[in-house]
Write a protein that holds these residues in place. Sequence first.
Motif, short mmCIF file in Angstrom:
data_model
loop_
_atom_site.label_atom_id
_atom_site.label_comp_id
_atom_site.label_asym_id
_atom_site.label_seq_id
_atom_site.Cartn_x
_atom_site.Cartn_y
_atom_site.Cartn_z
N ALA A 178 0.84 -1.20 0.00
CA ALA A 178 0.00 0.00 0.00
C ALA A 178 0.88 1.24 0.00
O ALA A 178 1.97 1.24 0.55
CB ALA A 178 -0.91 0.00 1.23
N MET A 229 -4.25 0.47 -4.19
CA MET A 229 -3.24 0.61 -3.16
C MET A 229 -3.32 1.97 -2.45
O MET A 229 -3.00 2.07 -1.26
CB MET A 229 -1.84 0.40 -3.76
CG MET A 229 -1.63 -1.04 -4.23
SD MET A 229 -2.02 -2.25 -2.93
CE MET A 229 -2.00 -3.78 -3.85
N SER A 254 -6.04 1.47 -0.04
CA SER A 254 -5.59 0.50 0.96
C SER A 254 -4.76 1.16 2.06
O SER A 254 -4.78 0.71 3.21
CB SER A 254 -4.74 -0.58 0.29
OG SER A 254 -5.49 -1.35 -0.61
N ILE A 301 -5.25 0.12 5.91
CA ILE A 301 -4.16 -0.53 6.62
C ILE A 301 -3.73 0.32 7.81
O ILE A 301 -3.43 -0.19 8.90
CB ILE A 301 -2.97 -0.79 5.67
CG1 ILE A 301 -3.34 -1.85 4.63
CG2 ILE A 301 -1.73 -1.23 6.44
CD1 ILE A 301 -3.72 -3.19 5.21
N ILE A 316 -1.17 -8.57 -2.03
CA ILE A 316 -1.79 -8.73 -0.71
C ILE A 316 -1.16 -9.90 0.04
O ILE A 316 -0.73 -9.77 1.19
CB ILE A 316 -3.31 -8.95 -0.86
CG1 ILE A 316 -3.99 -7.68 -1.40
CG2 ILE A 316 -3.94 -9.34 0.48
CD1 ILE A 316 -5.45 -7.87 -1.77
N TRP A 345 -7.77 -6.56 3.73
CA TRP A 345 -7.48 -6.52 2.30
C TRP A 345 -8.40 -7.43 1.50
O TRP A 345 -8.83 -7.07 0.40
CB TRP A 345 -6.02 -6.87 2.05
CG TRP A 345 -5.18 -5.69 1.63
CD1 TRP A 345 -5.60 -4.65 0.86
CD2 TRP A 345 -3.81 -5.45 1.93
NE1 TRP A 345 -4.56 -3.76 0.67
CE2 TRP A 345 -3.45 -4.23 1.31
CE3 TRP A 345 -2.84 -6.14 2.66
CZ2 TRP A 345 -2.17 -3.69 1.39
CZ3 TRP A 345 -1.57 -5.61 2.74
CH2 TRP A 345 -1.24 -4.39 2.12
N LEU A 380 -11.74 -5.69 1.35
CA LEU A 380 -11.66 -4.54 0.46
C LEU A 380 -11.66 -4.99 -1.00
O LEU A 380 -12.33 -4.38 -1.85
CB LEU A 380 -10.39 -3.73 0.77
CG LEU A 380 -10.16 -2.47 -0.09
CD1 LEU A 380 -11.30 -1.48 0.08
CD2 LEU A 380 -8.82 -1.83 0.26
#
Length: 513
Positions: A181, A218, A221, A225, A439, A488, A491
């Motif tokens: 990410a 990303m 993400s 994260i 991932i 992840w 998502l």
Amino acid sequence: MNSSSSQQKKSMIDRFLGFVEKIGNALPHPATLFAGFAFGVVILSWVFSLTGLSVQHPGTGETITVVNLISQDGIYLMLTKLVKNFTNFAPLGVVLVAMLGIGIAEGSGLIGTLIRILVLKSPKSIITFVVVFAGVLSNTASEVGYVLLVPLSAIIFLAFGKHPLAGLAAAFAGVSGGYSANLLLGTIDPLLQGISQEAAQIIDPAYSINAACNYYFMFVSTFFIGIAGTIVTEKIVIPRLGEYKGDEVAEDIHPLTKLEKRGLIYAGIAALILTIFILVGIIPENGYLRYSADPEDIFKSALMKGIVSWIFIIAAVCGIAYGKGSGTFKNDADIMKGMGKSMETMSSYIVLVFFAAQFVAYFKWTNLGLICAVKGAQFLETIGLDKMPLLICFIFLAALINLVMGSASAKWTLMAPVFIPMFMLVGISPELTQVAYRIGDSVTNIISPMMSYFALIVAFIQRYDKNAGIGTVIATMLPYSIAFLIVWVVLMAIWLMLGLPIGPNSPLHYIPN
């Protein structure tokens, strides 16, 4: 958690890690592995050519047979193309060029200063989120997060009255667990893109992938994260660690010096000038950065097609500006030293690429990759898995392999020629397959003893806990690994349901021409 239960869990973790470490240590060097794989492909091409193995190409209807490399034509091909296989290997040039620019920015101190100011200027109430978030951002430059942010975060947490190992864990989770990410493109993007493109061209020789193919996914993400890492730190890690009773005393966090501030001003001016240059070149319909075969398509412009060049230019120009302003660069020799140092860290990668390039070329020449893809796709069709369960299985596979093989590029060089063509034949785009791989590759970094900086993290932890070992790292980081995996996967499932593009000009589905 009582002490006997805690000891039992640590014992189970230690036994598991001991097994993984034993298996991992028994493996040869990755370069040696690829040399062996290349040799194995040559032998398999001979064996399967004798069996008459063949498949029908699903797109053209052409019968595909195995090409024997132990033949006059095969030996001629291997000998005459050995150098070109290496020099034309897509990830080699793009990674080296990007690292030259990153080396300047890193050598000047710009990247380290930006990370420091991001952490130091944040309120105490959000310091955990900032540490995780800064860790994710730091993976743009490979070593900085590990050698600077991880130990610095432990010091910051101690200064704020929190357990230093919680700060260390939060930073490590962001740097390594959130490796894929980022808000910015890093060297990993063109590296994986080049490998993915070569693999995709096994099925579709004209298929093109851009380095920003996963950027939208990303980018989003990064925030998820950051939030997941913060929750794990605050709700699981800090309560589990309890109050710090070690010998380390909280240190003062020194603010930026006048020279560092001046360097940031210089770098900011340079970044502003570059931004204006890019906007002027891309916004007008006849802008100088819009030049391409199709000026209306911005994704084919000099801006997007030359993304690796821009990584080099922006990092280099801003790094030089910072170095001049802060005084870390006295002359041009200092700049060249920064570039040279970044190349020193790439020496083992270059050796690895030489053998990996031969393996990829042999795999393509023999048609084994295409045949495996067709056979694999036929198998996947028979078991009837939908795309999402299929991708989840692939994520778990990548995560498991990551426990015993640390190099992201090495794993992808091995997996991409098999899985990208296979998934293309069931309608999954190479770009989406690459997302799934990233991932899986990220989430187990923080619990993998094969990760190159794992020993360094153990050393950092032992500064605050003399009795800590590998099991301590695993026990502390495992909740992050599980949380990141869940976040992840969810998502990605939502992304697929909404049908959103995962990057510029990057579809979710592959439709043969």
